[in-house]
Structures are given as structure tokens and as C-alpha cells.
Design a protein around this motif. Structure first.
Motif, PDB file in Angstrom:
ATOM      1  N   LEU A 262      55.551  14.312  13.214  1.00  0.00           N
ATOM      2  CA  LEU A 262      55.498  15.771  13.369  1.00  0.00           C
ATOM      3  C   LEU A 262      54.706  16.189  14.604  1.00  0.00           C
TER       4      LEU A 262
ATOM      5  N   LEU B 218      54.565  18.037  18.191  1.00  0.00           N
ATOM      6  CA  LEU B 218      55.324  19.128  18.780  1.00  0.00           C
ATOM      7  C   LEU B 218      56.029  18.615  20.032  1.00  0.00           C
ATOM      8  N   PRO B 219      57.362  18.706  20.071  1.00  0.00           N
ATOM      9  CA  PRO B 219      58.096  18.068  21.175  1.00  0.00           C
ATOM     10  C   PRO B 219      57.818  18.682  22.541  1.00  0.00           C
ATOM     11  N   TRP B 220      57.271  19.914  22.560  1.00  0.00           N
ATOM     12  CA  TRP B 220      57.028  20.546  23.857  1.00  0.00           C
ATOM     13  C   TRP B 220      55.618  20.286  24.373  1.00  0.00           C
ATOM     14  N   ARG B 221      54.801  19.577  23.580  1.00  0.00           N
ATOM     15  CA  ARG B 221      53.454  19.266  24.053  1.00  0.00           C
ATOM     16  C   ARG B 221      53.384  17.780  24.376  1.00  0.00           C
TER      17      ARG B 221
ATOM     18  N   ASP C 151      60.307  22.727  10.581  1.00  0.00           N
ATOM     19  CA  ASP C 151      59.916  21.816   9.508  1.00  0.00           C
ATOM     20  C   ASP C 151      58.751  22.427   8.722  1.00  0.00           C
TER      21      ASP C 151
ATOM     22  N   MET D  14      55.496  20.848   9.245  1.00  0.00           N
ATOM     23  CA  MET D  14      54.837  21.153  10.517  1.00  0.00           C
ATOM     24  C   MET D  14      53.994  22.423  10.371  1.00  0.00           C
TER      25      MET D  14
ATOM     26  N   LEU E  50      50.988  21.682   8.282  1.00  0.00           N
ATOM     27  CA  LEU E  50      50.014  20.948   9.086  1.00  0.00           C
ATOM     28  C   LEU E  50      49.168  21.915   9.911  1.00  0.00           C
TER      29      LEU E  50
ATOM     30  N   ALA F  92      52.212  28.819  18.241  1.00  0.00           N
ATOM     31  CA  ALA F  92      52.132  27.415  18.619  1.00  0.00           C
ATOM     32  C   ALA F  92      53.285  26.599  18.048  1.00  0.00           C
TER      33      ALA F  92
ATOM     34  N   PRO G 193      58.026  28.418  19.719  1.00  0.00           N
ATOM     35  CA  PRO G 193      58.613  27.414  20.616  1.00  0.00           C
ATOM     36  C   PRO G 193      59.759  26.654  19.950  1.00  0.00           C
TER      37      PRO G 193
ATOM     38  N   TRP H 169      61.483  20.742  27.673  1.00  0.00           N
ATOM     39  CA  TRP H 169      61.271  19.599  26.776  1.00  0.00           C
ATOM     40  C   TRP H 169      62.453  19.347  25.877  1.00  0.00           C
ATOM     41  N   HIS H 170      63.378  20.305  25.783  1.00  0.00           N
ATOM     42  CA  HIS H 170      64.425  20.194  24.763  1.00  0.00           C
ATOM     43  C   HIS H 170      65.455  19.116  25.103  1.00  0.00           C
TER      44      HIS H 170
ATOM     45  N   ARG I 213      66.866  17.227  28.883  1.00  0.00           N
ATOM     46  CA  ARG I 213      66.040  16.066  29.207  1.00  0.00           C
ATOM     47  C   ARG I 213      66.410  15.375  30.507  1.00  0.00           C
TER      48      ARG I 213
END
Lengths: 283, 269
Positions: A114, A116-119, B156, B159, B162, B176, B180, B257-258, B262
Motif C-alpha cells: 500500500l 502511494l504510487p505517486w510518491r 483502497d 490505504m 492506514l 494525500a 491523487p 506516475w500513472h 510510465r
């Protein structure tokens, strides 16, 4: 009745195995204390009991492992102790304070990393600092040190998808530790990893616990993993989950994979497995 | 085919991916021209590509001037659909109560043909820019909401748990994690929305306006001036492509980042 239940399906314990049926006066001002905690989902006719009332105590600095069949409410238990989910009955105290909301003094590791894919990795590790609105600069060194400890030095600027599953999970362990919480909760943290990586991670986690002295609550499906890591193993029954037994693991703190060949280890694994065999409930 | 030792610079150029749609376009235009010549199609049914190009060349100052109001209405309508669509999607995704009240009604309203109600806006707001903006907004709004709702909902829950367990405030967790995470879906909605906003603006111009490409279209249909009509269609298509491309550029900048972006990350690093 509870004491009888806990030893019901187990033979008379051998001399070196102690079934902790009644704990000797657990301290209420330190550690994690659960009294009469149960959880029922839904309302009205659709009520689904998830957890039967639980009473147990986790001491400070203890490696406490919960093992049980799937769907027995293990994850519910973890969420309640984290303050993410209110219990239906009973009370949870952490260091004597009643848990009513997320208390922030925990680090959580789930089955999936888990991240974060952008960090990038270092920013992912620093996420708790951002969430708590603490100054990043004060924790940067600690974050780097943690990454070094788990062998991720040099990966700070990489994005999560550029790392393997095991590396991602190690980064998420760093994230759980960066704000120096007293308690670490892990919900099947290595369930998604292959067997070899998993063993390595177990040794690493055991070492992390020794060096940091954190209280760790870990949930797992794997009985050998539970016994290898734990100071105490709580065995849960099928849904609705209850306590089948709590075992001390008298293997000492310093453990290598050789401990798995120890007769005490083998005996204890067999004993715990028996709980599930008699109920034929291990998936 | 004979084997080549090294591809020549011309064939390399022809294989460039940005050129491919143009190659196809040229083929279509040639086919169009041939069909008119072979089947003797009269000019009042389908104009020859040459005539369309001639109009584009001779009338371009007029066409450019007319595309101004259309672009303006499209952009304002599109921005309005983003500004209103994304927060409404947040509310729908965040609360079951809001969802149960609003979402069915939104789908219901979307089934009403905009062309049918566009004259109403003219009655309410006159022949100015406002009816066009509203029409563009109404067409562009729905795809933004649907995609953004899906984006916000696909976070998720672990997430979010968390982040909450880290004692993050609701707002902080949202900025955060949720926002995004929803961005890729929001952008795919925006891309659909911007092309539909062009259609909306033209619909607005159709029913009541004396400027804009939609007005040119209607006037040229009325006088059977098919080359001008086709020229207007070309301008509209260009407008749609340019706006789509702009949103696509912004997307690349916003979510490098997606997964879909990439390849660029590799080039960049």
C-alpha cells in the motif's frame, strides 16, 4: 467455562509448554488490554457476529502473534485496537487510555505494501510525518536510517512500482516505524510474498523487533511463522472468532531459522495445528 | 517485398507515430475525391475536397473569427463542468446518502436531449454567450462526474485506514490519498468532457446565435453551401483535437506516475 474451552481440544500440555489460560494480574497502565471486546457487523436481522468477547493482555515490548482460520475476525481485531473500528461491546486500553479513535501511536503494515504510487520511496516512508503535520526535516535522517536497516539504501528516489514486492513490503515496514510508534500492527504482512522471501523477512522482522523493542501485534495464517516470531501465540477459533488458547513460546529472543528444527518449535507447531485439525477449519 | 539494409529517412518519417493519423486522413480524402469522380456525385450532395480546401483558404479570416466565440463558450462550459463536476463527484463518492439522492436524478437528467431544451436557455438568457456555455456545460458535466465518482470510490479502503491510523485529519487524508488516486479517472472524464463541450457549444449556437461555427454551419446548410459547411466541420474537428491534446498534456504533467504515462517517466529519468 472459558478455561475449559481453551484446553478442550488440546492434550495435557508438556512440561515446557504453558497454556496461558488466566494471566496473572495484567497491568492496566501499560501495554494493550482488551476486556470483553466483541464485534458484531450489521444491524437487525442481518447481524453477523464476527468476534466473541475477548479478554487478553499484551505486555510492552512483546511480540504477540494471532493465528487463526480465515474469516475468524483477525483483521477486525487489529482495526479495533488501532481505533479504526469501534468494538460492539467491551473496552480496549492502550497504556491505560481507552481507545475511541485512531491514537496515532501505532504503525500498521498490511498484506499489500500500500505505498502511494505517486510518491517515491523516501516520501512514502515519511507519509506518517506528513499526516501528523510534523516537520519533515527532523525525521529525514531516521527515514534514511530505517531504509538502510532493511537494505533499501539507494532506492530513496525510486517510485514503488520500480521495486519488487518484497522490497515494497520492507519500505512499508519503514513507514510503520518512522514516527517511532510504541506499537506495530501487522496484518498478514508477508502473505503476498513467495516462501523464500517470506523466511528472510521473518528473520529480518525478528531482528527489527529485538533492536527496536517495539510491541508487535502480528496476524498470520502460517503456524510456523507464528511460532518462529512470537513471544506469545494467540490461537483463534472459527467465526465468530474467540480465543482457543494462548501459548508462550520458550525459544528465547535470539532466533535464527535453525530454531525451526528445535523440538520445542516442532512440538508447539503440532500442538497449534491440532486446534484446527479437530475443527477441520484450516483453509 | 525486397529486404532493406537500413530503413531510409523517408520511410522512417512515414512510420513516425504522430504522422500516422495524417497518412490515414490523406487516404480518406483521396478516397472521398475518387468516389465523387467515379460515381458522379453532384456537388449539392457532397462537395469535392478541393472545394472545401478552397473555402478554408479563401474564408479563413471569417472562419477563424467565428471559431472564437465557439472556443470561448466551449472552454467556459468545460471549465464549469470540471469546477462543478469534481466536487459533486466527491460528495457522491463520500456519502451514501448524497449518492442515493443525487445520482439517480443525475442519470435521469442526462437522458434528456440537450438539443430539445437548448431553446429554453435562449428564452431565459437571450442570444448571448450564456446559452452556449450552459449547453456546453450540460454535455460536458456528466462524463466528469461519472469518471470522478469511479475514481474516488476505487481508493483502497486499507490505504485510507492506514492514513487515518496515522492520525491524519480528514482533509489531509483526502489530499494525500483520495484526490491523487482519483486523478487518472478524473482526467479520462475530462478528456471525454472537452470533446463533448465542443458539441454542446455548437448545439447552443444552432438554436439561437448569430456568431460561432455552429451559426456558420446552420447558415451554410440553409443556402446549400456545402463546401462552407464542410469547412466548418473541419474547423470543429480541429478545435476538438486541439482541446483534447491540451487536456492530455496537462494530464501528463499532473500524473507522471500513472501506468499510462510510465514510458515518459523512463524517458525523463
Amino acid at each position: 467455562m472459558t478455561a475449559a474451552m481453551r484446553t478442550m481440544s488440546v492434550d495435557q500440555p508438556s512440561a515446557h509448554l504453558r497454556v496461558v489460560s488466566e494471566q496473572s494480574a495484567p497491568s492496566t497502565t501499560s501495554g494493550i488490554n482488551l476486556s470483553g471486546v466483541s464485534k458484531t457487523y450489521g444491524t437487525g436481522d442481518g447481524k453477523v457476529p464476527s468476534l466473541r468477547p475477548l479478554d487478553f493482555h499484551i505486555n510492552d515490548g512483546e511480540f504477540f502473534v494471532v493465528v487463526g482460520p480465515s474469516g475468524c475476525g483477525k483483521s477486525t481485531l487489529l482495526k479495533m485496537i488501532s481505533g479504526l473500528l469501534p468494538p460492539t461491546t467491551g473496552e480496549i486500553h492502550v497504556d491505560g487510555n481507552k481507545v475511541t479513535e485512531p491514537h496515532g501511536d501505532v504503525g500498521i503494515v498490511f498484506q499489500n505494501a500500500l505505498l502511494l504510487p505517486w510518491r517515491n520511496i523516501i516520501n512514502n516512508v515519511l507519509m506518517p510525518i506528513d499526516m501528523k503535520n510534523l516537520p519533515r526535516a527532523d525525521y529525514m535522517d531516521r527515514a534514511k536510517q530505517l531504509l538502510k536497516m532493511v537494505g533499501l539504501e539507494g532506492f530513496e528516489k525510486k517510485l514503488p512500482w520500480q521495486l519488487s514486492g518484497g522490497m515494497q513490503q520492507r519500505a512499508s515496514i519503514c513507514r510503520a516505524l518512522v514516527h517511532d510508534p510504541k506499537i506495530m500492527m501487522m496484518d498478514e504482512p508477508f502473505g503476498a510474498l513467495d516462501a523464500m522471501t517470506r523466511e528472510k523477512m521473518n528473520v529480518e522482522l525478528s531482528r527489527i523487533q529485538r533492536t527496536t523493542g517495539k510491541t508487535i501485534l502480528l496476524i498470520t495464517h502460517s503456524i510456523p511463522e507464528a511460532v518462529f516470531l512470537a513471544d506469545k501465540v494467540l490461537v483463534m477459533t472459527e467465526r465468530p472468532g474467540g480465543i482457543a488458547a494462548i501459548y508462550d513460546v520458550p525459544l528465547g529472543r535470539e532466533r535464527t531459522l535453525d530454531a525451526m528444527a528445535n523440538p520445542i518449535f516442532i512440538d508447539l507447531v503440532a500442538r497449534i495445528r491440532k486446534h484446527f485439525m479437530t475443527n477441520s477449519a484450516l483453509d | 517485398m525486397s529486404e532493406k539494409k537500413a530503413p531510409g529517412s523517408v520511410s522512417k518519417l512515414l512510420n513516425a507515430s504522430w504522422l500516422r493519423p495524417f497518412v490515414l486522413l490523406v487516404m480518406i480524402v483521396v478516397g472521398w475525391d475518387l468516389a465523387i469522380r467515379i460515381f458522379n456525385i453532384p456537388a449539392y450532395q457532397i462537395p469535392a475536397p478541393g472545394d472545401v480546401v478552397k473555402v478554408l483558404y479563401t474564408d479563413w479570416p471569417e472562419l477563424l473569427a467565428q471559431s472564437g466565440p465557439t472556443t470561448y463558450a466551449t472552454l467556459l462550459g468545460f471549465l464549469a463542468s470540471a469546477v462543478f463536476g469534481i466536487p459533486i463527484a466527491m460528495l457522491i463518492a463520500g456519502s451514501r446518502t448524497v449518492e442515493s439522492y443525487v445520482y439517480p436524478l443525475l442519470v435521469f437528467s442526462q437522458s434528456i436531449p440537450k438539443v430539445a431544451i437548448a431553446p429554453l436557455f435562449v428564452v431565459w438568457f437571450g442570444f448571448g454567450i450564456v446559452p452556449k456555455i450552459i449547453a456546453a456545460f450540460l454535455l460536458g458535466f456528466f462524463p466528469v462526474v461519472v469518471s470522478a465518482v469511479q475514481g474516488f470510490k476505487s481508493v483502497d479502503p486499507d490505504m485510507v485506514d492506514l492514513a487515518r491510523a496515522m492520525k491524519g485529519s480528514r482533509f489531509r487524508v483526502f489530499c494525500a490519498v483520495n484526490l491523487p488516486h482519483a486523478l487518472p479517472a478524473i482526467f479520462s472524464g475530462l478528456k471525454v468532457s472537452v470533446t463533448l463541450a465542443v458539441v454542446g457549444a455548437v448545439v447552443g449556437e444552432f438554436v439561437g446565435s448569430n456568431s460561432g461555427i455552429g451559426y456558420v454551419l446552420q447558415r451554410s446548410i440553409g443556402t446549400f453551401d456545402l463546401p462552407t459547411m464542410f469547412a466548418a466541420l473541419v474547423i470543429l474537428a480541429l478545435l476538438g483535437v486541439i482541446l483534447f491534446w491540451l487536456v492530455d498534456r496537462i494530464e501528463r504533467f499532473a500524473i507522471p506516475w500513472h501506468v499510462s504515462q510510465r514510458a515518459d517517466v523512463f524517458v525523463g529519468s
